[in-house]
Design a protein around this motif. Structure first.
Motif, mmCIF file in Angstrom:
data_model
loop_
_atom_site.group_PDB
_atom_site.id
_atom_site.type_symbol
_atom_site.label_atom_id
_atom_site.label_comp_id
_atom_site.label_asym_id
_atom_site.label_seq_id
_atom_site.Cartn_x
_atom_site.Cartn_y
_atom_site.Cartn_z
ATOM 1 N N LEU A 106 61.455 3.495 68.381
ATOM 2 C CA LEU A 106 60.816 2.576 69.319
ATOM 3 C C LEU A 106 61.546 1.235 69.354
ATOM 4 O O LEU A 106 61.715 0.632 70.418
ATOM 5 C CB LEU A 106 59.354 2.367 68.924
ATOM 6 C CG LEU A 106 58.469 3.613 68.985
ATOM 7 C CD1 LEU A 106 57.075 3.295 68.441
ATOM 8 C CD2 LEU A 106 58.377 4.152 70.401
ATOM 9 N N LYS A 107 61.998 0.778 68.171
ATOM 10 C CA LYS A 107 62.762 -0.466 68.127
ATOM 11 C C LYS A 107 64.096 -0.305 68.852
ATOM 12 O O LYS A 107 64.521 -1.200 69.596
ATOM 13 C CB LYS A 107 62.998 -0.887 66.675
ATOM 14 C CG LYS A 107 61.742 -1.346 65.954
ATOM 15 C CD LYS A 107 62.036 -1.718 64.508
ATOM 16 C CE LYS A 107 60.787 -2.193 63.788
ATOM 17 N NZ LYS A 107 61.054 -2.524 62.349
ATOM 18 N N VAL B 35 52.915 3.040 65.701
ATOM 19 C CA VAL B 35 53.217 3.457 64.328
ATOM 20 C C VAL B 35 51.925 3.658 63.544
ATOM 21 O O VAL B 35 51.788 4.637 62.788
ATOM 22 C CB VAL B 35 54.132 2.423 63.644
ATOM 23 C CG1 VAL B 35 54.251 2.718 62.147
ATOM 24 C CG2 VAL B 35 55.511 2.426 64.290
ATOM 25 N N ASP C 138 58.770 1.634 58.722
ATOM 26 C CA ASP C 138 60.014 1.279 59.413
ATOM 27 C C ASP C 138 60.736 2.515 59.929
ATOM 28 O O ASP C 138 61.344 2.484 61.000
ATOM 29 C CB ASP C 138 60.939 0.495 58.482
ATOM 30 C CG ASP C 138 60.490 -0.947 58.292
ATOM 31 O OD1 ASP C 138 59.689 -1.430 59.113
ATOM 32 O OD2 ASP C 138 60.931 -1.587 57.309
ATOM 33 N N VAL D 70 55.925 9.449 68.041
ATOM 34 C CA VAL D 70 55.770 8.133 68.661
ATOM 35 C C VAL D 70 56.664 7.972 69.891
ATOM 36 O O VAL D 70 56.399 7.127 70.753
ATOM 37 C CB VAL D 70 56.062 6.972 67.676
ATOM 38 C CG1 VAL D 70 55.047 6.929 66.570
ATOM 39 C CG2 VAL D 70 57.482 7.039 67.127
ATOM 40 N N ARG E 36 57.597 10.268 63.314
ATOM 41 C CA ARG E 36 58.703 9.515 63.929
ATOM 42 C C ARG E 36 59.084 10.126 65.274
ATOM 43 O O ARG E 36 59.458 9.406 66.205
ATOM 44 C CB ARG E 36 59.898 9.510 62.978
ATOM 45 C CG ARG E 36 61.075 8.689 63.446
ATOM 46 C CD ARG E 36 62.091 8.492 62.344
ATOM 47 N NE ARG E 36 62.653 9.760 61.881
ATOM 48 C CZ ARG E 36 63.518 9.850 60.870
ATOM 49 N NH1 ARG E 36 63.906 8.756 60.216
ATOM 50 N NH2 ARG E 36 63.990 11.022 60.508
ATOM 51 N N ILE F 52 54.787 -1.330 69.347
ATOM 52 C CA ILE F 52 55.375 -0.550 68.246
ATOM 53 C C ILE F 52 54.400 -0.464 67.080
ATOM 54 O O ILE F 52 54.162 0.614 66.518
ATOM 55 C CB ILE F 52 56.703 -1.175 67.793
ATOM 56 C CG1 ILE F 52 57.770 -1.019 68.879
ATOM 57 C CG2 ILE F 52 57.183 -0.536 66.485
ATOM 58 C CD1 ILE F 52 59.080 -1.728 68.567
ATOM 59 N N ALA F 53 53.814 -1.594 66.705
ATOM 60 C CA ALA F 53 52.883 -1.618 65.575
ATOM 61 C C ALA F 53 51.702 -0.692 65.820
ATOM 62 O O ALA F 53 51.281 0.050 64.914
ATOM 63 C CB ALA F 53 52.396 -3.050 65.330
ATOM 64 N N ALA G 33 59.030 3.599 63.052
ATOM 65 C CA ALA G 33 59.233 2.634 64.133
ATOM 66 C C ALA G 33 60.655 2.630 64.672
ATOM 67 O O ALA G 33 60.902 2.055 65.745
ATOM 68 C CB ALA G 33 58.876 1.231 63.645
ATOM 69 N N TYR G 34 61.592 3.248 63.963
ATOM 70 C CA TYR G 34 63.012 3.083 64.278
ATOM 71 C C TYR G 34 63.342 3.383 65.739
ATOM 72 O O TYR G 34 63.992 2.587 66.425
ATOM 73 C CB TYR G 34 63.852 3.975 63.356
ATOM 74 C CG TYR G 34 65.324 3.945 63.703
ATOM 75 C CD1 TYR G 34 66.126 2.900 63.287
ATOM 76 C CD2 TYR G 34 65.891 4.964 64.468
ATOM 77 C CE1 TYR G 34 67.468 2.851 63.620
ATOM 78 C CE2 TYR G 34 67.234 4.926 64.818
ATOM 79 C CZ TYR G 34 68.022 3.869 64.382
ATOM 80 O OH TYR G 34 69.345 3.817 64.735
ATOM 81 N N ARG H 283 56.958 -5.546 70.242
ATOM 82 C CA ARG H 283 56.563 -5.487 68.837
ATOM 83 C C ARG H 283 55.121 -5.021 68.668
ATOM 84 O O ARG H 283 54.811 -4.200 67.802
ATOM 85 C CB ARG H 283 56.749 -6.870 68.195
ATOM 86 C CG ARG H 283 56.430 -6.898 66.710
ATOM 87 C CD ARG H 283 56.678 -8.277 66.128
ATOM 88 N NE ARG H 283 58.070 -8.682 66.283
ATOM 89 C CZ ARG H 283 58.549 -9.874 65.896
ATOM 90 N NH1 ARG H 283 57.714 -10.764 65.358
ATOM 91 N NH2 ARG H 283 59.821 -10.164 66.060
#
Length: 217
Positions: free
Chosen positions: A103-104, A117, A97, A152, A149, A113-114, A100-101, A110
């Motif tokens: 990118l979110k 990550v 998480d 990405v 982080r 992002i997956a 991914a922060y 979604r």
């Protein structure tokens, strides 16, 4: 090689004290730099100014050939420039998480992002820690998560503040080994450091802050 970021003049003052006054400051595309100088010379402050986390007087700023301002700091630079603190702040969720922060927050899909990550965790060697709470990680693991982080987000310019400070042995070697791969991926990287192994990495240029001026070696 053409400049990714160029600044005609950059001055940081604290009341009557001038921390630095830099003329003709420029960083090339897909290039690596170490930023050195004694403690208090302004290394971290310079990185924070470039990242929009501190203000300074700036003249004739261009990014990727286009004129920009550092104050107010534009969205284009926030997307292109990523800063990694010496002591990265981690959210008390999971390693995945945390990575991914950004990118979110950017609103990426979604599935994308997956995938990003997953690739970043494999790159940083932290895939086995995906579900872990960052408070349980070692210093070296936290630094590698912070680099993942940042990676990405595919930054054009990555600013690293003492990336190997307080690390030793294998943890330090693991972080150092990741730096060349960031450059080969097309990012420009500036590392504020005292680490001789980072300074001596191949094709890394040295910027030294001395008495408020910048020496290029």
């Amino acid at each position: 090689m053409s400049a990714l970021l160029s600044i005609g003049r950059l001055v940081k003052r604290y009341d009557s004290h001038t921390l630095f006054d830099l003329d003709g400051f420029a960083l090339d595309r897909a290039s690596a730099y170490v930023l050195t100088g004694v403690n208090g010379a302004g290394k971290s402050t310079l990185l924070r100014v470039l990242a929009g986390l501190a203000t300074a007087e700036a003249e004739d700023v261009q990014f990727d050939g286009q004129p920009v301002s550092l104050s107010p700091y534009p969205a284009a630079l926030r997307k292109a420039i990523v800063y990694v603190h010496q002591h990265p702040i981690m959210f008390s969720t999971s390693v995945a998480d945390n990575i991914a922060y950004g990118l979110k927050a950017r609103g990426d899909a979604r599935g994308a992002i997956a995938q990003a990550v997953h690739e970043a965790m494999a790159w940083a060697g932290v895939r086995h820690l995906a579900a872990s709470n960052p408070v349980t990680l070692s210093g070296g693991e936290k630094q590698r998560v912070a680099l993942a982080r940042a990676r990405v987000l595919q930054p054009r310019l990555l600013l690293l503040d003492e990336p190997t400070a307080n690390l030793d042995g294998e943890a330090r070697e693991q972080v150092i080994a990741l730096i060349p791969t960031l450059i080969h991926a097309g990012s420009s990287v500036v590392m504020a450091c005292h680490d001789r192994d980072l300074i001596n990495l191949p094709e890394v240029r040295r910027l030294k802050l001395r008495e408020g001026r910048l020496e290029i070696r």
